[in-house]
Design a protein around this motif. Structure first.
Motif, short mmCIF file in Angstrom:
data_model
loop_
_atom_site.label_atom_id
_atom_site.label_comp_id
_atom_site.label_asym_id
_atom_site.label_seq_id
_atom_site.Cartn_x
_atom_site.Cartn_y
_atom_site.Cartn_z
N ALA A 127 0.84 -1.20 0.00
CA ALA A 127 0.00 0.00 0.00
C ALA A 127 0.87 1.25 0.00
O ALA A 127 0.56 2.24 -0.68
CB ALA A 127 -0.93 -0.01 1.20
N ILE A 128 1.97 1.22 0.73
CA ILE A 128 2.90 2.35 0.74
C ILE A 128 3.48 2.55 -0.65
O ILE A 128 3.60 3.68 -1.13
CB ILE A 128 4.02 2.13 1.78
CG1 ILE A 128 3.43 2.18 3.20
CG2 ILE A 128 5.14 3.13 1.62
CD1 ILE A 128 4.38 1.73 4.27
N ALA A 184 9.87 1.08 9.66
CA ALA A 184 11.12 1.84 9.75
C ALA A 184 12.12 1.10 10.64
O ALA A 184 13.33 1.07 10.35
CB ALA A 184 10.85 3.23 10.30
N LYS A 185 11.64 0.48 11.68
CA LYS A 185 12.50 -0.28 12.59
C LYS A 185 13.22 -1.40 11.86
O LYS A 185 14.38 -1.69 12.13
CB LYS A 185 11.66 -0.86 13.73
CG LYS A 185 12.42 -1.71 14.69
CD LYS A 185 11.52 -2.27 15.76
CE LYS A 185 12.27 -3.21 16.68
NZ LYS A 185 11.39 -3.79 17.70
N ARG A 234 12.36 5.22 5.99
CA ARG A 234 13.21 6.17 6.69
C ARG A 234 12.41 7.44 6.89
O ARG A 234 11.76 7.94 5.97
CB ARG A 234 14.44 6.48 5.83
CG ARG A 234 15.40 7.45 6.43
CD ARG A 234 16.59 7.74 5.53
NE ARG A 234 17.21 6.54 4.99
CZ ARG A 234 17.27 6.23 3.69
NH1 ARG A 234 16.75 7.03 2.79
NH2 ARG A 234 17.84 5.13 3.28
N ARG A 235 12.46 7.99 8.10
CA ARG A 235 11.75 9.24 8.39
C ARG A 235 12.59 10.39 7.85
O ARG A 235 13.77 10.51 8.16
CB ARG A 235 11.53 9.36 9.89
CG ARG A 235 10.64 10.50 10.26
CD ARG A 235 10.22 10.46 11.69
NE ARG A 235 11.36 10.34 12.58
CZ ARG A 235 11.27 9.96 13.84
NH1 ARG A 235 10.11 9.66 14.36
NH2 ARG A 235 12.34 9.88 14.59
N LEU A 275 10.65 5.45 1.28
CA LEU A 275 11.05 4.05 1.17
C LEU A 275 12.56 3.97 1.03
O LEU A 275 13.17 4.76 0.31
CB LEU A 275 10.41 3.40 -0.05
CG LEU A 275 8.96 2.99 0.08
CD1 LEU A 275 8.37 2.67 -1.28
CD2 LEU A 275 8.82 1.80 1.00
N THR A 276 13.16 3.02 1.71
CA THR A 276 14.58 2.76 1.52
C THR A 276 14.74 1.85 0.30
O THR A 276 13.77 1.37 -0.27
CB THR A 276 15.18 2.06 2.75
OG1 THR A 276 14.51 0.81 2.94
CG2 THR A 276 15.04 2.93 3.99
N ARG A 277 15.96 1.61 -0.06
CA ARG A 277 16.21 0.71 -1.19
C ARG A 277 15.65 -0.68 -0.89
O ARG A 277 15.07 -1.33 -1.75
CB ARG A 277 17.71 0.64 -1.45
CG ARG A 277 18.07 -0.14 -2.66
CD ARG A 277 19.55 -0.06 -2.93
NE ARG A 277 19.99 -1.40 -3.32
CZ ARG A 277 21.18 -1.86 -3.17
NH1 ARG A 277 22.12 -1.12 -2.62
NH2 ARG A 277 21.49 -3.07 -3.55
N PHE A 278 15.82 -1.13 0.34
CA PHE A 278 15.30 -2.43 0.75
C PHE A 278 13.77 -2.46 0.66
O PHE A 278 13.18 -3.46 0.25
CB PHE A 278 15.76 -2.73 2.18
CG PHE A 278 15.36 -4.08 2.69
CD1 PHE A 278 15.75 -5.22 2.04
CD2 PHE A 278 14.60 -4.19 3.83
CE1 PHE A 278 15.39 -6.48 2.52
CE2 PHE A 278 14.23 -5.44 4.32
CZ PHE A 278 14.64 -6.58 3.65
#
Length: 92
Positions: A14-15, A49-50, A55-56, A72-75
């Motif tokens: 969804a993100i 994020a944890k 990432r904030r 979003l991070t690369r992961f």
């Protein structure tokens, strides 16, 4: 949202849909994309994020308070669910 065990994947997807549509990742935008309330979405963003999916990057005012903006991070972008493993058969 489908199953309870794969709920985090559904939230992650969804993100990705929010980002694909050009929106910012916030608890409000995630709540609009899913059928979850804003507090639950906020908790999911913190959990993801944890574990390194998000990432904030800041915060911005909203209504009477402010909310965090995430990216979003690369992961988080590259994660794909692998095929489900077959359960081992019990020996007779």
């Amino acid at each position: 949202m489908k199953s309870k065990s794969g709920l985090w994947r559904e939230v992650l997807y969804a993100i990705r849909r929010v980002v694909k549509d050009g929106g910012k990742i916030t608890a409000d935008s995630l709540s609009e994309e899913t059928d979850l309330d804003v507090k639950t979405c906020s908790a999911w963003l913190s959990i993801l994020a944890k574990y390194g999916y998000l990432r904030r990057i800041g915060r911005e005012p909203a209504n009477k308070r402010w909310h965090y903006v995430w990216e979003l991070t690369r992961f988080g972008v590259e994660y794909k669910q692998k095929g489900k493993k077959q359960a081992k058969q019990a020996k007779p």
